[in-house]
Write a protein that holds these residues in place. Sequence first.
Motif, PDB file in Angstrom:
ATOM      1  N   ILE A  19       2.390-117.309  34.576  1.00  0.00           N
ATOM      2  CA  ILE A  19       1.466-118.441  34.485  1.00  0.00           C
ATOM      3  C   ILE A  19       1.199-119.033  35.864  1.00  0.00           C
ATOM      4  O   ILE A  19       0.061-119.400  36.186  1.00  0.00           O
ATOM      5  CB  ILE A  19       2.028-119.508  33.526  1.00  0.00           C
TER       6      ILE A  19
ATOM      7  N   ILE B  45      -5.823-114.949  27.611  1.00  0.00           N
ATOM      8  CA  ILE B  45      -4.396-115.051  27.312  1.00  0.00           C
ATOM      9  C   ILE B  45      -4.129-114.201  26.086  1.00  0.00           C
ATOM     10  O   ILE B  45      -4.557-114.536  24.968  1.00  0.00           O
ATOM     11  CB  ILE B  45      -3.967-116.509  27.059  1.00  0.00           C
TER      12      ILE B  45
ATOM     13  N   ALA C 243      -0.254-117.408  21.952  1.00  0.00           N
ATOM     14  CA  ALA C 243      -1.106-117.643  23.130  1.00  0.00           C
ATOM     15  C   ALA C 243      -1.582-119.086  23.235  1.00  0.00           C
ATOM     16  O   ALA C 243      -1.646-119.645  24.339  1.00  0.00           O
ATOM     17  CB  ALA C 243      -2.301-116.695  23.083  1.00  0.00           C
TER      18      ALA C 243
END
Length: 425
Positions: A310, A323, A328
């Motif tokens: 991330i 994502i 998610a």
Amino acid sequence: MKIVKVSGDVSIKRSVDSGTEEQREAVKKIIADVRRSGDAAVIAYTEKFDLVSLSSLKVKRSEIEDAYEEMNDSLVPIIQEAANNIQSYHAKQQKNSWITTEENGTILGQKVTPLDSVGVYVPGGTAAYPSSVLMNVIPAKVAGVKRIVMVSPPGEDGKLPAGVLVAADIAGVEEIYKVGGAQAIAALAYGTEKIQPVDKITGPGNIYVALAKREVFGDVDIDMIAGPSEITVLADESANADEIAADLLSQAEHDMRASSVLVTTSSVLAEEVQREVTAQLASLPRKEIAQKSIEDFGAIYVASDLQEAIEVVNQLAPEHLEIVTENAMELLGQIRHAGAIFIGRYSSEPVGDYFAGPNHVLPTNGTARFSSPLNVEDFQKKSSIIAYSERALRENGEKIAQFARLEGLEAHARAVETRLKKFTK
């Protein structure tokens, strides 16, 4: 695509093209010629660059009707449905004027006013983009812009692509000109005999269009200087390699300078995607473009865990972010920098390009750190409203005068004190 293990800060190779000195000088000359000679210069440059001689630049209604005849019957309702989705999404972005009144009689507020006119540039060349028409025109319409002008370079047959004309008609554009390149930007910014100037210019284009937009900025507003398209996919071991590879290639086929990046916690997925990209490239119609993009600007980063992955995404600040992980949606709050975020395996990037509703005109080259997608507010301006009462000026006038003198602006102070003196008489 090279596989790289994440180690510290990550940066990807991006193509930032500010043009050559020769290109910048060429653009300045074109703009000067259009300002001086108007339509004659536009027509001359259209013949020079687009290899077509036009007696009239404006698109006739009959050309739009012919475009509908050329279109596959199944495509027109698809464009209409996409336009409806885009309109519905952008309608939620509308801002209203507001007024507040304080106890001492002070009235403060903000007046929201649509721009009077907007020019939309639609590129030609290697591909025609009806979707760009919808994405640029519809938020301007929602904002309340009364005059929207579309320009696009003609083909050698002197026509604009049927899909572009149909999309413009569905979006409600009533003024369309067959002109592209820097000469189109100059005509929109400064006007010609036939093309009246606009207040803002939006839409992507080649390096000459980008340089021309940069050159006229300040005389008119612009949306952004767009760079090549970008996609970053954040994925874990739950993702399907064939789907991820297809999504990466969906951006690579745009432009040899486009950037396609996978950030994953799975070394197994990284290797599978690497193989899939190579396999899928073989059958792509735009193989040469996509392959060059992947070779020069593609990358696969393997992170030690999801938090590191991330952080890599936030460093990259991509135009498009997918994502594709377990749970998610739970990661959304940790994403600080991305132009558009696509969540889950069924939210492939082309869903946003064409149909879902959010705008596909997005910040590139890492500018998602501080920029937003094209939206309704880009086609509006705001005016402050200030109405002081006598009581409010009595209460605050001397403070204002003191502040003015702090900055050495005596006339400012006296402008307030002239009124204060009359209160004591």
